[in-house]
Design an enzyme around this catalytic site. Structure first.
Site, PDB file in Angstrom:
ATOM      1  N   HIS A   7      -1.762   7.823   7.349  1.00  0.00           N
ATOM      2  CA  HIS A   7      -1.536   6.618   7.188  1.00  0.00           C
ATOM      3  C   HIS A   7      -0.019   6.054   7.520  1.00  0.00           C
ATOM      4  CE1 HIS A   7      -0.571   7.987   3.360  1.00  0.00           C
ATOM      5  NE2 HIS A   7       0.313   7.002   3.160  1.00  0.00           N
ATOM      6  N   HIS A  79       6.608   3.653   5.031  1.00  0.00           N
ATOM      7  CA  HIS A  79       6.704   5.077   5.268  1.00  0.00           C
ATOM      8  C   HIS A  79       5.480   5.159   6.225  1.00  0.00           C
ATOM      9  CE1 HIS A  79       4.104   5.191   1.764  1.00  0.00           C
ATOM     10  NE2 HIS A  79       3.652   5.962   2.482  1.00  0.00           N
ATOM     11  N   GLU A 130       6.349  11.043   4.520  1.00  0.00           N
ATOM     12  CA  GLU A 130       5.493  11.272   3.630  1.00  0.00           C
ATOM     13  C   GLU A 130       4.543  12.430   4.161  1.00  0.00           C
ATOM     14  OE1 GLU A 130       2.480   9.009   1.798  1.00  0.00           O
ATOM     15  OE2 GLU A 130       2.205   9.858   0.173  1.00  0.00           O
TER      16      GLU A 130
HETATM   17 CO    CO Z   1       1.817   6.885   1.814  1.00  0.00          CO
END
Ligand code: CO
Length: 144
Positions: A7, A79, A130
């Site tokens: 994502h 992020h 991430e």
């Molecule tokens: Co995230």
């Protein structure tokens, strides 16, 4: 090592307005908001054919994304999340290659109930990264 883009996370000042924008203007498949007190965020997911967009809004007193919103009042990209097959192997590789792993170098259970770590933006071209261990999501979202 990194696999799919899991994502992209965008911090937004108004979650309902952002969800509506993604649903009505962009014609996206948008989830209902989910509060995640342990992460200090309320999250809406936009399901894409090949990935997801995570709309984040601060929740509670010391939300990690409140500072971001203070610095970027209109919101902004927060992020990117890449999938890895094994979070501990990924952490070891980051440390071996000299990249800084945030949170004391330990994985935490992330917004999808899977182990995640965050990497220092200064080591990754100014982008907070991430890494998420792939597996079956533990949290299900209902779509709007
Ligand atoms: Co995230």
């Amino acid at each position: 090592m990194i696999g799919k883009l899991n994502h992209i996370a965008i911090v937004v000042p108004d979650l309902a307005a952002a969800a509506n924008l993604y649903k009505e203007t962009l014609g996206g498949r948008v989830s209902n908001p989910v509060d995640m007190p342990e992460h200090g965020v309320t999250t809406v997911f936009v399901e894409l054919d090949n990935s997801k967009v995570e709309l984040l809004h601060p929740l509670g007193e010391d939300s990690a994304v409140q500072n971001f919103l203070n610095n970027n009042p209109g919101g902004g990209m927060h992020h990117v999340c890449y999938e890895v097959p094994d979070i501990d192997a990924a952490i070891k590789q980051m440390v071996d290659k000299g990249a800084r792993v945030l949170g004391g170098g330990k994985s935490k259970i992330g917004a999808h109930g899977l182990p995640v770590v965050f990497l220092h933006p200064k080591d990754f071209c100014g982008t907070l990264v991430e890494l998420e261990e792939i597996g079956e999501p533990q949290i299900s979202y209902t779509m709007m």
